[in-house]
Enzyme design. Structure first.
Site, short mmCIF file in Angstrom:
data_model
loop_
_atom_site.label_atom_id
_atom_site.label_comp_id
_atom_site.label_asym_id
_atom_site.label_seq_id
_atom_site.Cartn_x
_atom_site.Cartn_y
_atom_site.Cartn_z
N GLY A 26 0.83 -1.20 0.00
CA GLY A 26 0.00 0.00 0.00
C GLY A 26 0.86 1.25 0.00
O GLY A 26 1.95 1.28 -0.58
N GLN A 28 2.71 2.87 2.37
CA GLN A 28 4.06 2.73 2.91
C GLN A 28 4.77 1.52 2.32
O GLN A 28 5.99 1.55 2.07
CB GLN A 28 4.01 2.61 4.43
CG GLN A 28 3.81 3.93 5.16
CD GLN A 28 5.00 4.87 5.04
OE1 GLN A 28 6.13 4.46 4.82
NE2 GLN A 28 4.74 6.15 5.21
N HIS A 108 4.54 1.17 12.88
CA HIS A 108 3.72 1.79 13.93
C HIS A 108 3.59 0.77 15.05
O HIS A 108 3.47 -0.43 14.79
CB HIS A 108 2.34 2.17 13.37
CG HIS A 108 1.40 2.80 14.35
ND1 HIS A 108 1.81 3.68 15.33
CD2 HIS A 108 0.05 2.67 14.50
CE1 HIS A 108 0.76 4.07 16.03
NE2 HIS A 108 -0.31 3.46 15.55
#
Length: 326
Positions: A26, A28, A108
């Site tokens: 996607g 990133q 993340h």
């Protein structure tokens, strides 16, 4: 003060002879995959569906495997798929194929920090989080400058976890700008707080409320849109370039005096108290549970909020105004 790392602190040779499996292609995933590949790192994509993402990866001449095969054949696994789907993919297609000494990387800290994903203690668990959207991560790489990034080590089985994180950051060209060391806890909680209170939630609600006040008072919606939304980018650009004080230097004395004296009236102690309550929901895991429950229920609340917002006056007016700049 935060610990900073640059090119001299990172060694791409740490990744020599190792294969990196990037799960997802996607926003990133594509940027980081291409950057690492172009930096000489051996990269394979883990994709299970031959969808539009798969087609784009083929067009980019990326090597693609089903996720289990990509994990089994690699030394480093980068989880670059949305937070809400990571656990399902990890449990089914990643965890069963992890070997001792492998490296698991995240962009993340959500799933690790809130213990939705609990890796075995025989692997390194790191985070490399570029501080920019995927398009910018790729664009700046091609320009030779990169974007800054955060790194963190959650689990250091090999004793070289930080070296792996720094090497990946260098492969992305983040160390050209600078890399800041943090923790999964700090990155996750501050990231969620920033999104909810300021960058996305707070800013959008402030704009919508000020737009509604002007329109309710009889001002033309188009004029209100220009004043409270369109010109916001001009101010944010000034803030990004020179900080808040730099922004004040870039506006009129009238704007500065009005902003400095009235801003604290709008964002008062009651607003700060609400911010603290929001932070407590993040820290306690209440928000994480709410979001996971929302996703697993099919996102009914988010879907309704999106549909309601599309019909709002500010969006209707905004579509007309934005056409003026096409």
């Amino acid at each position: 003060m935060a610990k900073m790392y640059y090119n001299k602190d990172a060694d791409l040779k740490v990744l020599k002879g190792k294969q990196v499996a990037v799960i997802g292609y996607g926003i990133q995933g594509r940027a980081q995959s291409l950057n690492l590949r172009d930096s000489g790192v051996k990269v394979v994509l883990g994709l299970n569906l031959k969808d539009e993402t798969w087609k784009r990866a083929k067009a980019d001449r990326m090597k693609i495997m089903p996720i289990p095969e990509a994990v089994k054949s690699s030394d480093i696994v980068m989880m670059l798929i949305p937070d809400e789907v990571q656990k399902k993919v990890y449990d089914a297609d990643v965890a069963p194929y992890l070997r001792e000494g492998m490296v698991l990387d995240f962009a993340h800290g959500f799933n690790i920090h809130f213990k939705r994903i609990v890796p075995p203690n025989t692997v390194d668990v790191i985070m490399v989080a570029p501080k920019g959207p995927g398009a910018l991560v790729r664009e700046t790489y091609l320009a030779g400058i990169g974007v800054p990034a955060l790194i963190a080590v959650h689990q250091d089985h090999s004793g070289k976890a930080k070296k792996y994180a720094l090497a990946i950051a260098k492969g992305l060209k983040a160390t050209t700008r600078g890399v800041i060391e943090t923790t999964f806890k700090e990155e996750t909680e501050t990231d969620l707080f920033g999104e909810q209170v300021d960058l996305c939630g707070g800013a959008s609600q402030l704009v919508k409320a000020s737009f509604d006040v002007l329109v309710d008072e009889g001002y033309q919606p188009e004029i209100a849109y220009f004043e409270v939304l369109h010109e916001l980018k001009l101010i944010i650009d000034l803030v990004q370039k020179g900080g808040i004080e730099g922004m004040w230097d870039g506006v009129s004395n009238t704007a500065e005096y009005g902003g400095r004296t009235r801003g604290p009236v709008i964002i008062d102690s009651g607003v700060k108290a609400a911010m603290v309550r929001t932070l407590r929901d993040i820290q306690s895991g209440k928000f994480a549970k709410e979001w996971v429950d929302e996703y697993e229920a099919g996102m009914p609340t988010l879907t309704k909020l999106r549909k309601d917002a599309e019909k709002s006056n500010i969006e209707v007016v905004g579509k007309k105004i934005r056409k003026m700049f096409d």
